[in-house]
Motif scaffolding. Sequence first.
Motif, PDB file in Angstrom:
ATOM      1  N   HIS A 122      -4.305  -0.539   8.019  1.00 32.69           N
ATOM      2  CA  HIS A 122      -4.256  -1.998   7.828  1.00 32.69           C
ATOM      3  C   HIS A 122      -5.064  -2.707   8.903  1.00 32.69           C
ATOM      4  O   HIS A 122      -5.696  -3.730   8.646  1.00 32.69           O
ATOM      5  CB  HIS A 122      -2.810  -2.486   7.858  1.00 32.69           C
ATOM      6  CG  HIS A 122      -2.080  -2.217   6.586  1.00 32.69           C
ATOM      7  ND1 HIS A 122      -2.630  -2.467   5.361  1.00 32.69           N
ATOM      8  CD2 HIS A 122      -0.842  -1.725   6.347  1.00 32.69           C
ATOM      9  CE1 HIS A 122      -1.766  -2.145   4.412  1.00 32.69           C
ATOM     10  NE2 HIS A 122      -0.676  -1.681   4.982  1.00 32.69           N
ATOM     11  N   PHE A 151       9.121   6.012   2.457  1.00 29.79           N
ATOM     12  CA  PHE A 151       8.383   4.773   2.726  1.00 29.79           C
ATOM     13  C   PHE A 151       8.100   4.620   4.217  1.00 29.79           C
ATOM     14  O   PHE A 151       7.024   4.207   4.614  1.00 29.79           O
ATOM     15  CB  PHE A 151       9.177   3.566   2.225  1.00 29.79           C
ATOM     16  CG  PHE A 151       9.078   3.389   0.740  1.00 29.79           C
ATOM     17  CD1 PHE A 151       7.836   3.389   0.118  1.00 29.79           C
ATOM     18  CD2 PHE A 151      10.209   3.218  -0.030  1.00 29.79           C
ATOM     19  CE1 PHE A 151       7.747   3.215  -1.246  1.00 29.79           C
ATOM     20  CE2 PHE A 151      10.112   3.046  -1.393  1.00 29.79           C
ATOM     21  CZ  PHE A 151       8.885   3.048  -2.000  1.00 29.79           C
ATOM     22  N   LEU A 165      -6.830   0.145  -5.656  1.00 33.88           N
ATOM     23  CA  LEU A 165      -5.596  -0.372  -5.059  1.00 33.88           C
ATOM     24  C   LEU A 165      -4.383   0.381  -5.595  1.00 33.88           C
ATOM     25  O   LEU A 165      -3.420   0.631  -4.865  1.00 33.88           O
ATOM     26  CB  LEU A 165      -5.468  -1.873  -5.335  1.00 33.88           C
ATOM     27  CG  LEU A 165      -6.470  -2.757  -4.607  1.00 33.88           C
ATOM     28  CD1 LEU A 165      -6.258  -4.216  -4.973  1.00 33.88           C
ATOM     29  CD2 LEU A 165      -6.342  -2.580  -3.099  1.00 33.88           C
ATOM     30  N   ALA A 166      -4.438   0.748  -6.876  1.00 34.55           N
ATOM     31  CA  ALA A 166      -3.290   1.432  -7.473  1.00 34.55           C
ATOM     32  C   ALA A 166      -3.092   2.814  -6.873  1.00 34.55           C
ATOM     33  O   ALA A 166      -2.041   3.423  -7.060  1.00 34.55           O
ATOM     34  CB  ALA A 166      -3.471   1.539  -8.980  1.00 34.55           C
ATOM     35  N   LEU A 167      -4.104   3.330  -6.173  1.00 35.22           N
ATOM     36  CA  LEU A 167      -3.950   4.629  -5.515  1.00 35.22           C
ATOM     37  C   LEU A 167      -3.387   4.463  -4.116  1.00 35.22           C
ATOM     38  O   LEU A 167      -3.339   5.420  -3.349  1.00 35.22           O
ATOM     39  CB  LEU A 167      -5.297   5.335  -5.429  1.00 35.22           C
ATOM     40  CG  LEU A 167      -5.875   5.823  -6.748  1.00 35.22           C
ATOM     41  CD1 LEU A 167      -7.291   6.288  -6.557  1.00 35.22           C
ATOM     42  CD2 LEU A 167      -5.020   6.941  -7.302  1.00 35.22           C
ATOM     43  N   GLY A 168      -3.003   3.237  -3.751  1.00 36.90           N
ATOM     44  CA  GLY A 168      -2.469   3.027  -2.415  1.00 36.90           C
ATOM     45  C   GLY A 168      -3.552   3.055  -1.361  1.00 36.90           C
ATOM     46  O   GLY A 168      -3.346   3.534  -0.253  1.00 36.90           O
ATOM     47  N   LEU A 203       3.888   1.378  -1.177  1.00 36.77           N
ATOM     48  CA  LEU A 203       4.515   1.439  -2.494  1.00 36.77           C
ATOM     49  C   LEU A 203       3.561   2.093  -3.503  1.00 36.77           C
ATOM     50  O   LEU A 203       3.948   2.993  -4.252  1.00 36.77           O
ATOM     51  CB  LEU A 203       4.892   0.026  -2.949  1.00 36.77           C
ATOM     52  CG  LEU A 203       5.347  -0.085  -4.407  1.00 36.77           C
ATOM     53  CD1 LEU A 203       6.630   0.684  -4.621  1.00 36.77           C
ATOM     54  CD2 LEU A 203       5.523  -1.530  -4.813  1.00 36.77           C
ATOM     55  N   ARG A 204       2.314   1.638  -3.493  1.00 40.00           N
ATOM     56  CA  ARG A 204       1.368   2.158  -4.484  1.00 40.00           C
ATOM     57  C   ARG A 204       1.014   3.612  -4.221  1.00 40.00           C
ATOM     58  O   ARG A 204       0.604   4.331  -5.118  1.00 40.00           O
ATOM     59  CB  ARG A 204       0.098   1.302  -4.479  1.00 40.00           C
ATOM     60  CG  ARG A 204       0.355  -0.097  -5.039  1.00 40.00           C
ATOM     61  CD  ARG A 204      -0.856  -0.971  -4.874  1.00 40.00           C
ATOM     62  NE  ARG A 204      -0.517  -2.359  -5.169  1.00 40.00           N
ATOM     63  CZ  ARG A 204      -1.178  -3.387  -4.694  1.00 40.00           C
ATOM     64  NH1 ARG A 204      -2.206  -3.188  -3.887  1.00 40.00           N
ATOM     65  NH2 ARG A 204      -0.837  -4.604  -5.019  1.00 40.00           N
ATOM     66  N   ARG A 205       1.187   4.031  -2.976  1.00 45.60           N
ATOM     67  CA  ARG A 205       1.006   5.437  -2.659  1.00 45.60           C
ATOM     68  C   ARG A 205       2.043   6.284  -3.408  1.00 45.60           C
ATOM     69  O   ARG A 205       1.787   7.393  -3.807  1.00 45.60           O
ATOM     70  CB  ARG A 205       1.136   5.586  -1.141  1.00 45.60           C
ATOM     71  CG  ARG A 205       1.533   6.915  -0.597  1.00 45.60           C
ATOM     72  CD  ARG A 205       0.340   7.837  -0.483  1.00 45.60           C
ATOM     73  NE  ARG A 205       0.771   9.144  -0.007  1.00 45.60           N
ATOM     74  CZ  ARG A 205       1.448   9.996  -0.735  1.00 45.60           C
ATOM     75  NH1 ARG A 205       1.778   9.711  -1.977  1.00 45.60           N
ATOM     76  NH2 ARG A 205       1.808  11.162  -0.244  1.00 45.60           N
ATOM     77  N   ARG A 206       3.224   5.700  -3.631  1.00 47.28           N
ATOM     78  CA  ARG A 206       4.298   6.458  -4.295  1.00 47.28           C
ATOM     79  C   ARG A 206       4.437   6.113  -5.766  1.00 47.28           C
ATOM     80  O   ARG A 206       5.135   6.806  -6.494  1.00 47.28           O
ATOM     81  CB  ARG A 206       5.640   6.198  -3.579  1.00 47.28           C
ATOM     82  CG  ARG A 206       5.655   6.751  -2.168  1.00 47.28           C
ATOM     83  CD  ARG A 206       7.008   6.609  -1.535  1.00 47.28           C
ATOM     84  NE  ARG A 206       8.023   7.411  -2.223  1.00 47.28           N
ATOM     85  CZ  ARG A 206       9.291   7.440  -1.860  1.00 47.28           C
ATOM     86  NH1 ARG A 206       9.705   6.714  -0.846  1.00 47.28           N
ATOM     87  NH2 ARG A 206      10.152   8.183  -2.516  1.00 47.28           N
ATOM     88  N   ALA A 235       7.217  13.056  -2.401  1.00 46.02           N
ATOM     89  CA  ALA A 235       6.297  12.378  -1.480  1.00 46.02           C
ATOM     90  C   ALA A 235       7.012  12.012  -0.198  1.00 46.02           C
ATOM     91  O   ALA A 235       8.237  12.147  -0.108  1.00 46.02           O
ATOM     92  CB  ALA A 235       5.755  11.118  -2.135  1.00 46.02           C
ATOM     93  N   VAL A 295       0.845  -1.190   0.000  1.00 47.56           N
ATOM     94  CA  VAL A 295       0.000   0.000   0.000  1.00 47.56           C
ATOM     95  C   VAL A 295       0.887   1.248   0.000  1.00 47.56           C
ATOM     96  O   VAL A 295       0.644   2.207  -0.741  1.00 47.56           O
ATOM     97  CB  VAL A 295      -0.949  -0.012   1.206  1.00 47.56           C
ATOM     98  CG1 VAL A 295      -1.738   1.280   1.276  1.00 47.56           C
ATOM     99  CG2 VAL A 295      -1.897  -1.188   1.108  1.00 47.56           C
ATOM    100  N   LEU A 343       0.230   3.907   7.919  1.00 45.64           N
ATOM    101  CA  LEU A 343      -0.632   2.846   7.401  1.00 45.64           C
ATOM    102  C   LEU A 343      -1.074   1.845   8.466  1.00 45.64           C
ATOM    103  O   LEU A 343      -2.021   1.104   8.250  1.00 45.64           O
ATOM    104  CB  LEU A 343       0.092   2.087   6.296  1.00 45.64           C
ATOM    105  CG  LEU A 343       0.008   2.719   4.907  1.00 45.64           C
ATOM    106  CD1 LEU A 343       0.865   1.937   3.939  1.00 45.64           C
ATOM    107  CD2 LEU A 343      -1.430   2.732   4.441  1.00 45.64           C
TER     108      LEU A 343
END
Lengths: 323, 387, 417
Positions: free
Chosen positions: B16, B5, C300-303, A154-157, B2, A152, B12
């Motif tokens: 989650h 990580f 999902l691709a938007l995180g 990763l896909r944010r970036r 951004a 998640v 997150l």
Amino acid sequence: MTHPDSAARDTAAADGQTEQRSRSRESRPANGEVQPAVDHGASEPQSAGGRPERQGQSGGKPVSFNNEVDHERLSMTVTDLDLWYGDYQALKSLDIEIYSNTVTALIGPSGCGKSTFLRCLNRMNDLIPSARIEGRIEMDGRNVNAREMDVVALRRRVGMVFQNPNPFPKTIFENVAYAPRMHDIVSSRRDQEELVEQALRDAGLWDEVKDKLDQPGTSLSGGQQQRLCIARAIALRPDVILMDEPTSALDPISTAIIEDLMVRLRKDFTIVVVTHNMQQAARVADYTAFFHLGEIIEYNDTATLFETPATTKAEDYITGRYG
Amino acid sequence: MADSFDEITKQLRKRHGKTRRLKLISMSALILSGLFLAVFLGDMVQRGWSAFLQGQIQLEVTYTEETRTMPLNAIDEDYRQLVTQGFFWSFPGKFEQDPELTGTVRDEWVPASSDVDQYLKGRGRLSSQEQQVVDRLVEQGQAELRFNKTFFTGGGSRSPAMAGIGAAALGTLLTIAVTMAISLPIGVMTAIYLEEFAPDNRFTRMIEVNINNLAAVPSILFGLLGLAIFIGFFGVPRSSPLVGGLTIALMTLPLIIISTRASLRSVPDGIRHAAFGVGCTRWQVVSDHVLPVSLPGILTGSIIGMAQAIGETAPLILVGMIAFIPNADFSLLNSATVLPAQIYTWASLPDQAFQEKTAGGILVLLTILILLNAIAVLMRNRFERRW
Amino acid sequence: MSDYLFPAFIVLMVGLGVAAFFTGRQRAVGVRAEGKTMRSQPSQYGWFMSLASVGAAIAVISLCWFVLVIVGSPVPLYSLYFVGLAVALLGMGYGLRYVNPDFHARNAIEWVIRFALAGAALISVLTTLGIVVSVVSEAIRFFNMYSFWDFITGTRWNPGASFLEAAGRSSSASSRAEFGSLPLFAGTFMIALIAMLVAIPVGLGAAVYMVEFAPSRVRRLAKPMLEILAGIPTVVYGFFAAITVSPLVVDMAGLFGLEASYTNALSPGLVMGIMIIPFISSLSDDVINSVPDSLRQGALALGVTKGEMIRNVVLPTAAPGIISASLLGVSRALGETMIVVMAAGMSPNLTGNPLENMTTVTVSIVSSLTGDISFGSAQTLSAFALGLVLFAVTLLLNLVSVLMIGHFRRKYSLSAL
């Protein structure tokens, strides 16, 4: 992670490649004048004489460099990436360096693995249970292909735009504001409005939709929907945007608009785009990688690849012999 | 540009957690439904297993002209109280079945009264005197639980030991035969008409809406229809398998139509075009090419429809199929009852032994339905074609 | 005698049909042998002959019978059989003349088949019509005896006294029959509400888990499990509610110091909820499954996390389908009969306490129409009036549900519902 045999093979291959690469670079005159290829075209690749296909890259670096690109700033570095669907190996030990603030195009015939590769970069292949992926994809000092990487995050970036526009069945405003709100980038209504406007402006859609932000995203035309999806992706300010044949479902006018957009967005983002359309790659990309049967045959400066490809396979594809 | 990580990952953690919670909640919903099923089945088995057994006592039975008129005297006075009343009611009938019995004394296993029966099953209590006698008989091997054949062959009876599902099973068989004989052809024909022949006009759409709606009409309204139209208007005899079958047929019709249409629709148009291409008429295309391919699907749907029809109760109660039937006739016009209706009537009787019969009947009914559904699933898996 | 006449007649007809088929085919083969080309195959002429004789006979007999029943006169069986036989023989003779090279036997058959199929399709329309006619006509008779307004708004339901009234023995006001249906509908809606409170969350949750989370192994096990739950007859659920759940509810209420009736509304409501779980879950399963994967991937691709994706993208997209499934579930709960007949009470009670004894519309219908019923008594007719209201309410729910799902179905090509 890497099989010892393949490591050995890679070293051997790398040696050969270096040699070949230097040869191919020598064969190209410095003034960029196009010279007929010395030996390709005369013989069919590989099979005929058993002569190995010359490699179009080495260690993930392009064959020839594009002077406008800052090669120190790496966005993603892929090393020895393999992917299997069950027993079928769809990607075979790929190496490629993707530079920041460039547009990198992936071309190749259908089923060559370019979309599969693209989906490795934000781990969308995790959704396919039979897919098994090995290798290293480095970004910001991390191996994003590692098990412990939070997909998640990763896909944010690393955002993604798909082949068919897929706006959510929500309002245009919500389509853009939804993900930033989830990620806590914005919370107040005013911040959201600012962000939505900025993203829609960046995507070149603001003037068309500013009066109907509360209408469903699905009410827009195909091209507008695709730009809405791009706005949705850039609203998160990601590092990388992956585009999987973003214009193949669109009319020529919308395609032109989106191509312009890609070139403009390069200023702020790194873009990796899969395309079936070689002219598109030639128009928008700084670098182009040619895929064939799950391998990167040639990774090269776009202009060079289309004018004087280093490999026979790439040349055959570009001149329309197959694909 | 951004966040790194690490920063994102930190943020997150909570999100989650929410995903995990959603997964847990939705999983517990599924587990809960499984638990319902397990509790339900367990409860039925625990209540109903003993219906398949019957406490019986080995006694000397005297068959004479005198006992024929006074059945009580057929059994030694000490044991009369232990034997079910039903045995004495049916006693004179035995002479008619087998005239040679007269004048003999036989050692027979006789069904015990429901008190003794329940005592042997470890449920009820007996008076201390009776308990002594029964305990002694058990020790001597003259009283035990034996397989209850009557439960499968018998009909309605006021005596639990004599009651069984035989009559109701025959009634169900006749009723369902009528149902399928009507709803299967008409349902398949309707589906063929709608899928293959009907023009796309307002009339066709009206039929479609009507069928979908009919599938959702409460079953009891079909009972009202059966009562008013079949019995009141056409004069079909009340309580008969014919009227029950007709009523249930109308209920099953939309199910069969819907499943048949789905099955016809799954046949690719290429097959139709090919058949038209060699000069078949529309009916030939359907009968020679489309139907054979879609037959397994049609049968699967019909079996599932039939299973549903077997379990249907409410409309049958309204058309009077809760008659008290000691001995069933093989007739479409005489009064009859069906399995679910028998279950309903037994359930309303207070006697503990009848509660046991109810659960036993339910076990039989469920076994039939699960078997039918299993056959349908197997057929679907075996013959289903993917195009 | 008449018992054997019908089978004998059937056998005779089948025999005639077979004979007609072979005669027609033989004739056509004969014509062909003369060297003429015919429009259709010999066996098609055979089929045409069968239809012309036996088909016509059956049509005529059914028509005569139907007309006689409508008119209300007794059916003369013997003459009917005789007419059938005559028509069959006439049709055979007449049809034989058509076995000639210029006649399109194939098209004639095609026409008859199309006609028969359309006729079959009409049966389902007639069924609906039959329900409407039977319920409405009897309900009108009821409303002639008893005011519609009182029926809808009255709060006392006491039909038992109508027998006494009919016998002219009603003396005091206390035993006057009353048909105020409000408490019945209150009970019905209360039990349906309890059922939906169980069925919607559990059914929807199970569907979400099956589609979004469950590994395929779990799905393969859970599907048949839910199918078994769906296949259990309602009478069985009724027994379970009455004998296991009701005492349990009473005991539980006792633990909290509450007093519950053994025919409380809660236990049939709970069990009805269990009955509707598989219905809701399988419809929701289809609906959620038909939400396009591209939307999931887009999210999902938007995180976005999986939970956020389900809550914010999948469920809102599927919402029209889920709501219409729930409406169908409500319609089922309102019309469900056996569970309430066996586990709910018999006496009407206008209350909001689910632990009290309550009765429903369907229970009243069943209790008015079982036992010794006399067509035409107010009690019997009241059942049809209740049936009319039940039909109207469920029809409305079904239509709303169909309209809601219609849009969704067109958009995402959903096969179910």
